[in-house]
Scaffold this motif. Structure first.
Motif, PDB file in Angstrom:
ATOM      1  N   ILE A  41      38.858 -16.890 -12.042  1.00 27.16           N
ATOM      2  CA  ILE A  41      39.910 -18.004 -12.139  1.00 27.16           C
ATOM      3  C   ILE A  41      41.152 -17.455 -12.700  1.00 27.16           C
ATOM      4  CG2 ILE A  41      40.243 -20.337 -12.845  1.00 27.16           C
ATOM      5  CD1 ILE A  41      37.525 -21.250 -12.606  1.00 27.16           C
ATOM      6  N   THR A  42      42.320 -17.582 -12.061  1.00 25.24           N
ATOM      7  CA  THR A  42      43.517 -16.725 -12.285  1.00 25.24           C
ATOM      8  C   THR A  42      44.513 -17.567 -11.836  1.00 25.24           C
ATOM      9  OG1 THR A  42      44.611 -14.840 -12.493  1.00 25.24           O
ATOM     10  CG2 THR A  42      43.271 -15.239 -10.359  1.00 25.24           C
ATOM     11  N   PRO A  43      45.716 -17.821 -12.683  1.00 23.83           N
ATOM     12  CA  PRO A  43      46.844 -18.428 -11.963  1.00 23.83           C
ATOM     13  C   PRO A  43      47.471 -17.768 -10.702  1.00 23.83           C
ATOM     14  CG  PRO A  43      47.018 -18.028 -14.410  1.00 23.83           C
ATOM     15  CD  PRO A  43      45.940 -17.483 -13.979  1.00 23.83           C
ATOM     16  N   ASP A  44      47.391 -16.508 -10.785  1.00 24.73           N
ATOM     17  CA  ASP A  44      47.789 -15.794  -9.560  1.00 24.73           C
ATOM     18  C   ASP A  44      47.240 -14.432  -9.737  1.00 24.73           C
ATOM     19  OD1 ASP A  44      49.775 -14.456 -11.334  1.00 24.73           O
ATOM     20  OD2 ASP A  44      50.792 -16.336 -11.115  1.00 24.73           O
ATOM     21  N   GLU A  45      47.423 -13.454  -8.750  1.00 23.52           N
ATOM     22  CA  GLU A  45      46.954 -12.236  -8.659  1.00 23.52           C
ATOM     23  C   GLU A  45      47.763 -11.130  -9.539  1.00 23.52           C
ATOM     24  OE1 GLU A  45      43.955 -11.232  -7.668  1.00 23.52           O
ATOM     25  OE2 GLU A  45      43.349 -13.165  -6.891  1.00 23.52           O
ATOM     26  N   GLU A  46      48.845 -11.474  -9.714  1.00 22.32           N
ATOM     27  CA  GLU A  46      50.094 -10.889 -10.361  1.00 22.32           C
ATOM     28  C   GLU A  46      49.499 -10.728 -11.835  1.00 22.32           C
ATOM     29  OE1 GLU A  46      52.543 -12.402  -7.084  1.00 22.32           O
ATOM     30  OE2 GLU A  46      50.920 -13.123  -8.291  1.00 22.32           O
ATOM     31  N   THR A  47      48.639 -11.902 -12.531  1.00 23.91           N
ATOM     32  CA  THR A  47      48.155 -11.852 -13.776  1.00 23.91           C
ATOM     33  C   THR A  47      47.112 -11.046 -13.775  1.00 23.91           C
ATOM     34  OG1 THR A  47      48.634 -14.179 -13.823  1.00 23.91           O
ATOM     35  CG2 THR A  47      47.040 -13.527 -15.432  1.00 23.91           C
ATOM     36  N   VAL A  48      46.249 -10.828 -13.051  1.00 23.07           N
ATOM     37  CA  VAL A  48      45.178  -9.892 -12.808  1.00 23.07           C
ATOM     38  C   VAL A  48      45.787  -8.418 -12.991  1.00 23.07           C
ATOM     39  CG1 VAL A  48      42.835  -9.004 -11.788  1.00 23.07           C
ATOM     40  CG2 VAL A  48      43.771 -11.309 -11.734  1.00 23.07           C
ATOM     41  N   CYS A  49      46.810  -8.017 -12.317  1.00 28.04           N
ATOM     42  CA  CYS A  49      47.456  -7.067 -12.313  1.00 28.04           C
ATOM     43  C   CYS A  49      48.029  -6.611 -13.594  1.00 28.04           C
ATOM     44  CB  CYS A  49      48.538  -6.858 -11.166  1.00 28.04           C
ATOM     45  SG  CYS A  49      49.161  -5.146 -11.213  1.00 28.04           S
ATOM     46  N   SER A  91      41.100  -5.374   5.004  1.00 27.65           N
ATOM     47  CA  SER A  91      41.218  -4.718   3.587  1.00 27.65           C
ATOM     48  C   SER A  91      40.509  -5.462   2.725  1.00 27.65           C
ATOM     49  CB  SER A  91      42.534  -4.486   3.084  1.00 27.65           C
ATOM     50  OG  SER A  91      42.684  -4.067   1.632  1.00 27.65           O
ATOM     51  N   ALA A  92      39.447  -4.850   1.728  1.00 25.90           N
ATOM     52  CA  ALA A  92      38.808  -5.483   0.953  1.00 25.90           C
ATOM     53  C   ALA A  92      39.698  -6.103  -0.293  1.00 25.90           C
ATOM     54  CB  ALA A  92      37.941  -4.628   0.013  1.00 25.90           C
ATOM     55  N   ARG A  93      40.819  -5.847  -0.388  1.00 22.59           N
ATOM     56  CA  ARG A  93      42.067  -6.244  -1.109  1.00 22.59           C
ATOM     57  C   ARG A  93      42.643  -7.541  -0.598  1.00 22.59           C
ATOM     58  NH1 ARG A  93      41.220  -1.234  -1.575  1.00 22.59           N
ATOM     59  NH2 ARG A  93      42.383  -0.749   0.454  1.00 22.59           N
ATOM     60  N   LEU A  94      42.405  -8.056   0.409  1.00 22.16           N
ATOM     61  CA  LEU A  94      42.803  -9.228   1.144  1.00 22.16           C
ATOM     62  C   LEU A  94      42.146 -10.485   1.073  1.00 22.16           C
ATOM     63  CD1 LEU A  94      45.406 -10.479   2.581  1.00 22.16           C
ATOM     64  CD2 LEU A  94      44.289  -9.720   4.927  1.00 22.16           C
ATOM     65  N   ALA A  95      41.100 -10.449   0.430  1.00 21.81           N
ATOM     66  CA  ALA A  95      39.985 -11.433  -0.113  1.00 21.81           C
ATOM     67  C   ALA A  95      40.474 -12.421  -0.928  1.00 21.81           C
ATOM     68  CB  ALA A  95      38.734 -11.071  -0.302  1.00 21.81           C
ATOM     69  N   GLU A 153      46.932   7.438  -5.101  1.00 22.42           N
ATOM     70  CA  GLU A 153      45.770   6.484  -4.399  1.00 22.42           C
ATOM     71  C   GLU A 153      46.472   5.064  -4.812  1.00 22.42           C
ATOM     72  OE1 GLU A 153      44.957   8.748  -6.519  1.00 22.42           O
ATOM     73  OE2 GLU A 153      43.106   9.389  -5.718  1.00 22.42           O
ATOM     74  N   CYS A 154      47.137   4.658  -5.756  1.00 25.02           N
ATOM     75  CA  CYS A 154      47.774   3.610  -6.027  1.00 25.02           C
ATOM     76  C   CYS A 154      48.895   3.158  -5.306  1.00 25.02           C
ATOM     77  CB  CYS A 154      48.183   3.479  -7.663  1.00 25.02           C
ATOM     78  SG  CYS A 154      47.098   3.497  -8.889  1.00 25.02           S
ATOM     79  N   LYS A 155      49.871   4.509  -4.915  1.00 21.58           N
ATOM     80  CA  LYS A 155      50.830   4.212  -3.887  1.00 21.58           C
ATOM     81  C   LYS A 155      50.497   3.774  -2.673  1.00 21.58           C
ATOM     82  CE  LYS A 155      52.931   8.065  -5.215  1.00 21.58           C
ATOM     83  NZ  LYS A 155      54.008   9.210  -5.053  1.00 21.58           N
ATOM     84  N   GLU A 156      49.316   4.333  -2.198  1.00 18.41           N
ATOM     85  CA  GLU A 156      48.785   3.978  -0.871  1.00 18.41           C
ATOM     86  C   GLU A 156      48.299   2.490  -0.854  1.00 18.41           C
ATOM     87  OE1 GLU A 156      45.657   6.434   0.242  1.00 18.41           O
ATOM     88  OE2 GLU A 156      46.965   8.040   0.890  1.00 18.41           O
ATOM     89  N   TYR A 157      47.723   1.929  -1.955  1.00 22.03           N
ATOM     90  CA  TYR A 157      47.446   0.451  -2.111  1.00 22.03           C
ATOM     91  C   TYR A 157      48.574  -0.397  -1.969  1.00 22.03           C
ATOM     92  CZ  TYR A 157      42.857   2.512  -3.686  1.00 22.03           C
ATOM     93  OH  TYR A 157      41.637   3.095  -3.709  1.00 22.03           O
ATOM     94  N   HIS A 167      40.511  -2.485  -6.863  1.00 24.54           N
ATOM     95  CA  HIS A 167      40.097  -3.852  -7.036  1.00 24.54           C
ATOM     96  C   HIS A 167      41.145  -4.852  -7.213  1.00 24.54           C
ATOM     97  CE1 HIS A 167      36.088  -2.197  -6.663  1.00 24.54           C
ATOM     98  NE2 HIS A 167      36.425  -1.348  -7.368  1.00 24.54           N
ATOM     99  N   LEU A 168      42.478  -4.626  -7.162  1.00 21.99           N
ATOM    100  CA  LEU A 168      43.599  -5.452  -7.190  1.00 21.99           C
ATOM    101  C   LEU A 168      43.827  -5.802  -5.850  1.00 21.99           C
ATOM    102  CD1 LEU A 168      45.904  -3.818  -9.724  1.00 21.99           C
ATOM    103  CD2 LEU A 168      44.266  -5.861 -10.365  1.00 21.99           C
ATOM    104  N   ARG A 169      43.990  -7.265  -5.908  1.00 21.65           N
ATOM    105  CA  ARG A 169      44.305  -7.859  -4.410  1.00 21.65           C
ATOM    106  C   ARG A 169      45.797  -7.975  -4.240  1.00 21.65           C
ATOM    107  NH1 ARG A 169      39.039 -12.013  -3.971  1.00 21.65           N
ATOM    108  NH2 ARG A 169      37.680 -10.327  -4.959  1.00 21.65           N
ATOM    109  N   LEU A 170      46.279  -6.677  -3.830  1.00 20.02           N
ATOM    110  CA  LEU A 170      47.663  -6.635  -3.887  1.00 20.02           C
ATOM    111  C   LEU A 170      48.453  -7.256  -2.824  1.00 20.02           C
ATOM    112  CD1 LEU A 170      47.789  -2.739  -4.744  1.00 20.02           C
ATOM    113  CD2 LEU A 170      48.551  -4.554  -6.365  1.00 20.02           C
ATOM    114  N   PRO A 171      47.859  -7.311  -1.577  1.00 21.45           N
ATOM    115  CA  PRO A 171      48.303  -8.095  -0.530  1.00 21.45           C
ATOM    116  C   PRO A 171      48.477  -9.540  -0.752  1.00 21.45           C
ATOM    117  CG  PRO A 171      46.642  -6.608   0.183  1.00 21.45           C
ATOM    118  CD  PRO A 171      46.519  -6.737  -1.141  1.00 21.45           C
ATOM    119  N   LEU A 172      47.781 -10.286  -1.723  1.00 16.39           N
ATOM    120  CA  LEU A 172      47.916 -11.521  -2.082  1.00 16.39           C
ATOM    121  C   LEU A 172      49.156 -11.724  -3.197  1.00 16.39           C
ATOM    122  CD1 LEU A 172      44.355 -12.390  -2.169  1.00 16.39           C
ATOM    123  CD2 LEU A 172      46.083 -12.581  -0.276  1.00 16.39           C
TER     124      LEU A 172
END
Length: 585
Positions: free
Chosen positions: A202-210, A283-287, A260-264, A234-239
């Motif tokens: 549970i997070t306010p948004d994915e930016e918080t996880v980053c 992408s697994a990062r889109l879930a 690798e990070c730049k590719e993500y 494992h960060l959901r960058l597309p979201l």
């Protein structure tokens, strides 16, 4: 005979001879434990000595072994120490063992906040399961933001499964407060991954996880730099918001130093930039997380419930929740043989038997329909695709054309999503209706269909959106007629009515991709989900279907899924979409 013989043997009505009331049992246990503890203190009948640190305890083998499989195994092992009755324990403090004897002999609740760590460690070592459970219960009842990580690590190190689950659940449900604690910064990389990849986070948004990950990395940047790619996977960058990707992450030195990070990050930017390709994005990062604001669904529009009866319903289905939700209906009845195409947060529907020159769209963020300007030529049985900021409609059948052979169309029209206007954009090589289409690198491929003379085609037409020219590929499909297509990672998959599956690579090579067994139908829907093809519904010569079939493009085979359409259906439009969960309520 006893004077109480007729009083049901002295037992309460309905109870068996060996079933004592609870207060009698409690009295028995209290007396028994008191007697044992008095014997322990008086050193009566003791037959074993347990040395802990610099102190020796005189105990009873039968009592220790009855509560501790550790002692039981030792006394039965034949070891010299066990036979002599002299046992030495390591890694347990004297005070801790004294408390454990109080628990073993008389059941005292010895667990406190100050000693629970040491008691749990000793109970685990001595295999005193009920004491270990008491420790787990005590810790579980006192979990908070400041100690949840310590509880999780303690439980994991001692194999306390239930406590570990409870502590981890507290962490991910209170992540917004936990990630800024000192204990979070001291986790190892594997533990961070376990937290951030959880769908229940549970997070306010994915930016918080980053931000949590970046703070953890910078806590000891020199030694943790090597974990950057591992965590960003494992960060959901597309979201995340595109501004965050560009303004925050592009300027982050820790990230820019990792290929690798730049590719993500580039993957996430493409998701935001290429709105017309979102349905093909894998992408697994889109879930979306289970407790987030949005969820991925399949939207079903119109279709036939019967060969002569159509549906006006709009449904969406959550594969994850197995839940159907009725959405707002279209402004008017579509009839049959319309075309459907997603673009960003909108789903466009063009033509159809009721209003052949119509165009409407459904806005997924609002659960609302809107009417667009009309097509230049009315049509049905056409195909529609999205590329860039435009929608393209190709071919189809024109009901207003008097001469039947000319009613099957060559024309290509283009609709500007931003401008809201239509333009005549070119022509196919062959007039075609009931075909399918896909877009790869600016080229629209039109597969099969039926020509103006009613002949089923096995051709592939290629319309170039840059030159506006159309050519025929020098290839034939293995089966002519109506074919369904879907794109996964720039590869077009073609599903034929007989269950044959082919794929066309970006270099236009046609290859066999497998077979869906026992499949013989048309009018089915198809989407890609998590890199697999989902085929739904359809009609054969006998019945209308409601089943879901998953085709694994890696294993080259199809399997039935434990999902069903809201009712048997064919000839419907279906697309994947992201909806706010408030709409589903």
């Amino acid at each position: 005979m006893s004077m109480f013989a007729n009083l049901e043997q002295g037992y309460p009505s309905g109870s068996a001879p060996n079933e004592y009331p609870c207060h009698w049992k409690l009295g028995y246990y209290t007396s028994f434990c008191k007697g044992l503890y008095e014997q322990l203190k008086a050193d009566q009948f003791t037959d074993t000595q347990v040395t802990v640190g610099n102190k020796t305890f005189h105990c009873h083998k039968v009592v220790l072994s009855s509560m501790s499989p550790f002692f039981e195994a030792m006394y039965l092992s034949g070891m010299i120490e066990a036979q002599s009755g002299n046992v030495t324990l390591q890694d347990i403090g004297t005070e801790t063992f004294e408390l454990i004897l109080s628990f073993v002999y008389c059941g005292q609740d010895i667990v406190t906040a100050d000693n629970v760590d040491s008691i749990l460690k000793a109970a685990t070592m001595l295999q005193i399961h009920c004491l270990r459970e008491r420790c787990e219960e005590f810790i579980g009842d006192h979990i908070d933001v400041d100690n949840c990580i310590a509880a999780w690590k303690l439980a994991s190190s001692h194999g306390c499964g239930q406590l570990s689950k409870k502590a981890f659940a507290y962490i991910i449900h209170n992540f917004a407060d936990v990630w800024s604690t000192e204990e979070f910064q001291e986790l190892d990389s594997d533990e961070i991954v376990e937290i951030i990849k959880s769908n229940d986070l549970i997070t306010p948004d994915e930016e918080t996880v980053c931000e949590a990950v970046l703070k953890w990395l910078k806590y000891d940047a020199e030694s943790r730099q090597k974990h950057v790619a591992k965590l960003f996977e494992h960060l959901r960058l597309p979201l995340m918001q595109p501004e965050y990707l560009v303004e925050r992450l592009d300027a982050e030195e820790l990230v820019s130093n990792s290929h690798e990070c730049k590719e993500y990050i580039e993957e996430a930017k493409k998701y935001h930039l290429l709105q017309s390709r979102r349905q093909e994005f894998v992408s697994a990062r889109l879930a979306h997380r289970n407790h987030g604001e949005y969820t991925e669904v399949i939207i079903f529009i119109g279709g036939n419930l019967h060969p002569e009866r159509t549906s006006t319903d709009i449904w969406c289905y959550s594969l994850h929740k197995r839940k159907w939700t009725h959405l707002n209906q279209t402004p008017y009845e579509l009839g049959v043989e319309f075309a459907i195409c997603p673009h960003g947060n909108a789903i466009f529907v063009s033509g159809g038997s009721e209003y052949t020159n119509s165009m409407i769209y459904y806005l997924t963020t609002q659960n609302s329909w809107y009417i667009c300007s009309k097509m230049l030529i009315g049509r049905r049985r056409h195909c529609m695709v999205s590329h860039g900021d435009f929608l393209y409609v190709l071919g189809g059948f024109d009901d207003d054309e008097d001469e039947e052979r000319f009613s099957t169309l060559l024309s290509v029209e283009r609709f500007g999503v931003t401008s809201g206007t239509w333009e005549d954009f070119g022509y196919l090589t062959l007039p075609v209706r009931s075909a399918s289409a896909s877009v790869i690198q600016g080229k629209i491929y039109v597969f099969g269909g039926i020509d103006g003379d009613g002949v089923c085609l096995d051709t592939i037409q290629c319309f170039d959106t840059r030159s506006r020219e159309c050519t025929l590929l020098n290839k034939s499909l293995p089966m002519a007629g109506m074919i369904s297509s879907v794109v996964v990672n720039q590869i077009t998959y073609l599903v034929f009515p007989n269950g044959k599956v082919m794929k066309m690579t970006p270099n236009e090579e046609i290859e066999d991709a497998g077979t869906i067994r026992n499949f013989d139908r048309c009018g089915f829907g198809i989407v890609q989900h998590a890199g697999k093809l989902i085929v739904m519904g359809g009609i054969d010569s006998v019945e209308i279907h409601d089943e879901f079939i998953q085709f694994d493009i890696e294993q080259h085979e199809g399997t039935s899924m434990d999902h069903q359409l809201v009712r048997p259906m064919f000839g419907f439009g279906c697309v994947k979409a992201t909806l706010a969960k408030t709409i589903l309520k």
